[in-house]
Design an enzyme around this catalytic site. Structure first.
Site, short mmCIF file in Angstrom:
data_model
loop_
_atom_site.label_atom_id
_atom_site.label_comp_id
_atom_site.label_asym_id
_atom_site.label_seq_id
_atom_site.Cartn_x
_atom_site.Cartn_y
_atom_site.Cartn_z
N ASP A 89 41.95 31.66 38.45
CA ASP A 89 40.79 32.51 38.14
C ASP A 89 39.87 31.75 37.18
OD1 ASP A 89 39.04 34.49 37.23
OD2 ASP A 89 40.56 36.04 37.26
N SER A 98 38.82 43.38 36.67
CA SER A 98 37.82 42.62 35.92
C SER A 98 37.22 43.47 34.78
CB SER A 98 36.76 42.12 36.90
OG SER A 98 35.96 41.15 36.31
N HIS A 112 39.55 35.07 41.31
CA HIS A 112 39.24 36.27 40.53
C HIS A 112 39.24 37.55 41.36
CE1 HIS A 112 37.70 38.57 37.21
NE2 HIS A 112 36.62 38.92 37.88
#
Ligand code: NAG
Ligand code: NAG
Ligand code: NAG
Ligand code: NAG
Ligand code: NAG
Length: 359
Positions: A294, A207, A333
């Site tokens: 995601d 991320s 995610h």
């Protein structure tokens, strides 16, 4: 008859009063709507535009402490065996909290390792070492991160996981892209000096950590230093696109002043995370992993990064590869660590990078 006329005549002012009242309610409602609109789409964005502090908080979410109270001295409290807590002090005197997690083959629950033995495992590792750079919010003890460390541990790799400045028990210091990148670059350099070429070192970013790791590796390439490979889990291409696609931005996106209010100040304040530029400078192979479902960072941004990486490396598919994970698996995610083929994918990439002639 008389009384009826009287009644009607008496009602006229009442009806007028009622209409006046309805009108007032409509006017009042309209005022509330307009004021709310101005606050939500005018004042809030303005405050956002001018407050660097607010932008940083939203981006780094370092004030979100999850799990709420962690005893960093006891990695076993979050279920990690064969791990120790330690601290590094960067050359800017920022204290960084970190964990060293041993590969499976060195873990024996009935034996407690000394500091000296842990140091030895780092100076003379037998198997590849992974450096993990986490995303925003939480710290190195957050559960989805611990889950991934265990995947590495099961593959018999050693792991170093750390918290950037202002996260976990690391020192508070200037919170900026430059700051967290400096910390990360320092930790990677420290690790590579320790390992001293005995085994390959891999970096794994997740991320926001994909932006941190890409930037750090691009800078290190300038010093002629690279790890053996880089994994980017659920990455974005740059902050401008991520800001436009983030679920929180959706109600603001239609505003003509969106770019001026939201994107421009981030860039002006150096919060750019332009991985799509940095990837061109990175010399080691890069593996992108992204799940189709995601919603925090849509896979289209991972795809853009991949395409730009390929373009900058003259379509060399040994340099940049991408794995797209079927959305029906619901990994989203944070849970690519649960993707069944993941261990095999990691092992194959590690083997591929090792067999590559050194540049
Ligand atoms: C820390 O080290 C980096 C090189 O790795 C250097 O560029 C930087 O100037 C150093 N910072 C300080 C405060 O010494
Ligand atoms: C763990 O250590 C104990 C004590 O040294 C030893 O008896 C045992 O065989 C070890 N277990 C494994 C799986 O190596
Ligand atoms: C690092 O590796 C080099 C080359 O193999 C060796 O000459 C040097 O002594 C090593 N440094 C340390 C601190 O072990
Ligand atoms: C890379 O591939 C794209 C699309 O397949 C192509 O348009 C482009 O010319 C290629 N670039 C190079 C340097 O080969
Ligand atoms: C994803 O998985 C579903 C269910 O197994 C399947 O129907 C679909 O074709 C897959 N999608 C892709 C792009 O492979």
């Amino acid at each position: 008859m008389q009384s009826k006329y009287l009644f009607i005549a008496g009602s006229v002012p009442l009806i007028a009063l009622d209409m006046w009242h309805t009108g007032a309610v409509i006017l009042w409602t309209a005022k509330v709507i307009i004021v709310t609109y101005l606050i939500v789409f005018g004042l809030c964005p303005l405050i956002f535009h001018y407050s660097y502090g607010f932008q940083r908080k939203i981006l780094f979410l370092n004030f979100v402490h999850w799990p709420p109270s962690v005893d960093f001295d006891k990695p076993e409290s979050v279920g990690l065996q064969g791990a120790r807590n330690f601290y590094l002090s960067t050359n800017e005197s920022v204290k960084i909290g970190a964990w060293q997690i041993l590969p499976k083959s060195l873990v024996n629950e009935s034996v407690k390792w000394s500091e000296e033995e842990f140091n030895g495992a780092l100076r003379n590792p037998k198997r590849p070492v992974f450096l993990y750079m986490h995303g925003n919010s939480g710290n190195r003890a957050s559960s989805h991160r611990v889950e991934l460390y265990k995947v590495f541990q099961e593959l018999d790799y050693q792991v170093i996981a750390f918290d950037y400045r202002n996260y976990g028990d690391s020192d508070p210091a200037e919170l900026s892209e430059e700051g967290v990148v400096k910390d990360s670059k320092f930790v990677l350099q420290w690790l590579m000096e320790k390992v001293n070429g005995t085994v390959p070192v891999f970096v794994w970013g997740h991320s926001l950590g994909t932006g941190v790791s890409s930037h750090s590796l691009a800078l290190l390439a300038g010093d002629n230093l690279q790890p053996t490979g880089l994994f980017l889990e659920s990455p974005f291409n740059n902050m401008a696109d991520e800001l436009s696609y983030h679920p929180f931005s959706q109600i603001f996106k239609h505003l003509p002043w969106f770019h001026w209010v939201i994107v421009q100040p981030f860039y002006g304040n150096g919060l750019r995370f332009e991985s799509d530029k940095h990837i061109g400078d990175i010399k080691c192979p890069v593996m992108i992993l992204h799940a189709e479902d995601d919603i925090v960072i849509p896979i289209s941004l991972g795809e853009k990064l991949y395409q730009e990486g390929l373009r900058l490396h003259k379509n060399d598919s040994n340099q940049v590869t991408m794995i797209r994970i079927n959305g029906s698996l619901g990994l989203g995610h944070k849970y690519i660590c649960r993707y069944e083929p993941l261990p095999k994918i990691i092992e194959n990439f590690v083997a591929k990078c090792q067999s590559r002639p050194r540049q």
